[in-house]
Design an enzyme around this catalytic site. Structure first.
Site, PDB file in Angstrom:
ATOM      1  N   CYS A  72     -71.832 105.357 -16.405  1.00 18.28           N
ATOM      2  CA  CYS A  72     -72.422 104.146 -15.830  1.00 18.28           C
ATOM      3  C   CYS A  72     -72.215 104.037 -14.326  1.00 18.28           C
ATOM      4  CB  CYS A  72     -71.937 102.923 -16.592  1.00 18.28           C
ATOM      5  SG  CYS A  72     -72.715 102.834 -18.237  1.00 18.28           S
ATOM      6  N   SER A 107     -79.073  95.483  -8.672  1.00 19.87           N
ATOM      7  CA  SER A 107     -79.057  96.420  -9.776  1.00 19.87           C
ATOM      8  C   SER A 107     -80.261  97.334  -9.642  1.00 19.87           C
ATOM      9  CB  SER A 107     -79.128  95.662 -11.096  1.00 19.87           C
ATOM     10  OG  SER A 107     -79.482  96.514 -12.160  1.00 19.87           O
ATOM     11  N   CYS A 158     -78.297 102.138 -19.614  1.00 18.90           N
ATOM     12  CA  CYS A 158     -79.528 101.372 -19.875  1.00 18.90           C
ATOM     13  C   CYS A 158     -80.763 102.166 -19.475  1.00 18.90           C
ATOM     14  CB  CYS A 158     -79.466 100.036 -19.170  1.00 18.90           C
ATOM     15  SG  CYS A 158     -78.103  99.007 -19.774  1.00 18.90           S
TER      16      CYS A 158
END
Length: 553
Positions: A119, A469, A192
């Site tokens: 991540c 993000s 994700c």
């Protein structure tokens, strides 16, 4: 071997006795000792399966004649940390990861390292450690999450989930609709599913040459990911035998390759923080200004979420990062003669690679745009630069001029957005959220998603000295440098000031006279630090500006 420092000679008998205490046999101790840096945890969806990846890497190391020894690395889930004080700890964890990995590797004298991240800050943190340590190292990430599916069959992802909250506040989605996204947006383990920061950095790990093919794109649940892990474990033994080190791979030319692939893929704006920080550890200087030079020559070939409606699994089926690099190589945009962690040069890695889906990876002569996915803007509002993901901006927002709506924290801005106080044409300014002022430079996915979810993505811009993000889309401009806490111009913006943005021409201007700005600067007083104790307080005292990669100085 480095490990001879803890196992050879009578003087090292005490050290050796502790290796026996671990249960290692004489035969295992005599082999190269390979540190396996596992980011497994039970709190990060992208890392919940890394115990299996770690075991596969260890199997590969043993199969190739080495002795694997696992130790942990931390990781923050940015999605879970989003929208509260926890996000202040996300970017700052990058330095903790690099520092703690350095400490473990040097204390125990490993002959090589296999890094297992996944991540957002975990990947650059371990790349920084690899460059700093400069002992043979290779990466095997956990892989991307599969795309979700709503009850009506539409594919979805985390960025849609955040925008669903904005749609709910705008009265465009009911609670049942939000629940549909909540239960289905994130259907598996893995990072994700869009071209967000984690997947961007894992793809760039391939591009820079520090991993095997597929590291950035093979989905986390696939058995191919386990096979990749085994092959990575085998490959580290070759790198140790040949003494191929990270700084042999992560050269100035390799970073240019990575920046070029970054522009073609349309990666997260966070790469503009992480690549300079990794380069710094490798003894290479990356100038933020050079990003526009690379972008001007590099077509944007991919529109994965949030820029489009395709996902990492689609990119993998299309041929992955190597297929993108093959397209770029057709126009001589990459240096193909660089050594990589495969043990081969880039040219050899790309032999036989084809673009298997020109709808997912546009051919080099039919790109989405002739310039790259990221732009660095400059002007009096950001003399040292700011960053926008150009490929995810609506065409009508490429140029925009509007009145500033000024907020001194993310929380105040979100409240105003949800209370319908932001109108079409506005420019939302969020300041004192930079590396020093935050401290920690929080991601602003909540306000950007709220703007898009409420239907304002084609008419409202957002500017901040914080960051975004990779899931952010729209005219979202971050990393404004100098930041407000350092007395940057963003600290001098008043409510109602006019701000002009021209993304194609890479400019951003506060339409206030120099005389007025000088008056405001003379009157400006830096606010008290928001946090005065603990790690964040120490971080704020040492951190550099965003244009330097927010490194500790």
């Amino acid at each position: 071997m480095l490990s001879d420092n803890i196992k050879k000679g009578v003087d090292k008998a005490p050290n050796l006795s502790l290796l026996y205490a671990l249960g290692f046999t004489k035969e295992e101790i005599e082999r190269p000792l390979i540190g396996v840096v596992s980011s497994f945890s039970e709190v990060v969806p992208g890392h919940m399966h890394l115990d299996k990846i770690t075991q596969a890497v260890k199997d590969g190391i043993r199969a190739a004649g080495g002795t694997p020894i696992m130790f942990p690395a931390i990781a923050v889930c940015d999605g879970i940390a989003m929208g509260h004080v926890g996000m202040k700890y996300s970017l700052v964890s990058r330095e903790l990861i690099a520092d703690s990995t350095e400490a473990m590797a040097m204390a125990h004298q490993f002959d090589g390292l296999v890094m297992i991240p996944n991540c957002d800050k975990n990947v650059p943190g371990l790349l920084m450690a690899a460059a700093r340590l400069n002992i043979p190292a290779i990466f095997c990430a956990g892989g991307p999450m599969l795309a979700g599916r709503l009850k009506d069959g539409r594919r979805t992802c985390l960025s849609h989930m955040f925008e669903a909250v904005g749609a709910y506040h705008a009265g465009k989605l009911d609670e049942a609709g939000v629940e549909d996204y909540t239960e289905n947006a994130c259907p598996s383990c893995g990072s994700c599913s869009g071209m967000y920061t984690a997947n961007s950095m894992n793809c760039l790990t391939e591009a820079i040459g520090m991993s095997l093919r597929g590291n950035g794109t093979i989905p986390a649940p696939y058995s191919a990911r386990i096979r990749l892990a085994k092959h990575t474990g085998m490959k580290i033994m070759e790198l140790v035998a040949k003494n191929i080190r990270p700084r042999d791979i992560m050269t100035a030319a390799a970073f240019k390759n990575a920046e070029t692939v970054d522009m073609a893929l349309g990666c997260s704006t966070n790469t503009m923080l992480h690549l300079p920080a990794i380069a710094h550890e490798a003894g290479v200087k990356i100038d933020l200004n050079n990003a526009n030079n690379i972008s001007s020559k590099t077509p944007n070939l991919c529109h994965l979420a949030p820029a489009g409606d395709t996902f990492m699994e689609d990119l993998d089926l299309a041929g992955g990062v190597y297929a993108v690099m093959t397209e770029l190589a057709k126009k001589d945009l990459l240096n193909l003669d660089l050594i990589t962690a495969t043990g081969k040069i880039v040219r050899e890695n790309l032999e036989g690679v084809r673009n298997l889906n020109p709808e997912i990876i546009r051919p080099i002569d039919k790109p989405y745009s002739n310039n790259g996915g990221i732009a660095v803007l400059k002007g009096n509002l950001a003399p040292d630069g700011c960053v926008v993901k150009r490929s995810a901006v609506a065409p009508e927002m490429m140029t925009h001029e509007g009145s500033a709506r000024v907020f001194d924290s993310e929380d105040d801005a979100i409240a105003a957005i949800f209370n319908h106080k932001i109108k079409s044409g506005d420019v939302v300014v969020i300041r004192y959220e930079g590396p020093k002022g935050g401290p920690g430079m929080r991601e602003m996915l909540n306000p950007t998603s709220a703007i898009c979810g409420m239907g304002l993505g084609e008419s409202v811009a957002l500017i901040t000295d914080g960051r975004f993000s990779g899931a952010t889309r729209g005219a979202s401009i971050g990393h404004v440098s100098p930041e407000a806490a350092s007395g940057g111009t963003i600290a001098l913006v008043h409510e109602g000031d006019i701000i002009a943005i021209d993304i194609n021409n890479c400019s951003i201007e506060l339409k206030v006279s120099e005389q007025e700005l000088a008056k405001r600067r003379a009157e400006w007083v830096c606010p008290e630090p928001k946090i005065k104790t603990g790690y964040l307080s120490r971080y704020a005292k040492l951190v550099s500006s965003a244009d330097k990669g927010a490194i500790l100085e």
